[in-house]
Design a protein around this motif. Sequence first.
Motif, PDB file in Angstrom:
ATOM      1  N   ARG A  72      -8.265   9.786 -15.460  1.00 57.24           N
ATOM      2  CA  ARG A  72      -8.752   9.367 -16.621  1.00 57.24           C
ATOM      3  C   ARG A  72      -9.692  10.482 -17.286  1.00 57.24           C
ATOM      4  N   LEU A  74     -12.225  12.061 -19.320  1.00 49.73           N
ATOM      5  CA  LEU A  74     -13.168  11.948 -20.656  1.00 49.73           C
ATOM      6  C   LEU A  74     -14.250  12.719 -20.517  1.00 49.73           C
ATOM      7  N   THR A  80     -16.203   4.635 -18.616  1.00 55.14           N
ATOM      8  CA  THR A  80     -14.979   3.690 -18.289  1.00 55.14           C
ATOM      9  C   THR A  80     -15.033   2.679 -17.173  1.00 55.14           C
ATOM     10  N   GLN A  90     -19.006  -0.096 -14.616  1.00 58.15           N
ATOM     11  CA  GLN A  90     -19.107   0.973 -15.658  1.00 58.15           C
ATOM     12  C   GLN A  90     -19.559   2.273 -15.021  1.00 58.15           C
ATOM     13  N   HIS A 103     -17.116  10.819 -12.474  1.00 55.98           N
ATOM     14  CA  HIS A 103     -17.421   9.545 -13.101  1.00 55.98           C
ATOM     15  C   HIS A 103     -18.724   8.989 -12.221  1.00 55.98           C
TER      16      HIS A 103
END
Length: 138
Positions: A72, A74, A80, A90, A103
């Motif tokens: 994903r 970002l 996310t 999160q 992330h």
Amino acid sequence: MAEAADLAAAAARLEATFEAIRTGRMQDVPILNAALRVEAVGLRSWNGCVLGALVTPWFINLVVLPGDGAWRALRPTESTWYGFPSGRFQFIAAEEPGIGEFHACSLLSPVLEFADHETARETARVAVESLFDPTLLG
């Protein structure tokens, strides 16, 4: 699925990048805990990504890195949610040279309460393991 060599390479990239941050832009920041060092902890293959924890003298974070599966993408600071047996958490996107996009989910910051690195490492290890414990789901 990431092999042990891939996980070791991801750990080495994380550690080298955040060690450079420690000795560079974080060098004189007063929240650094001199008892801690930079270490990637508990990296594993998970859903086509690499999941683990990162201990630094200023934080302990869960981290997700691209692996051999879908990612994903970002923009930095976008968030996310990732689901684990223990619940949903999160993660905030970030990007660093040497790692690229990753992330992060902050667990502790600052980390001044740790008297030694071994305790911080064990805290990070337990945090990663706890993600997969469905009895922790509230």
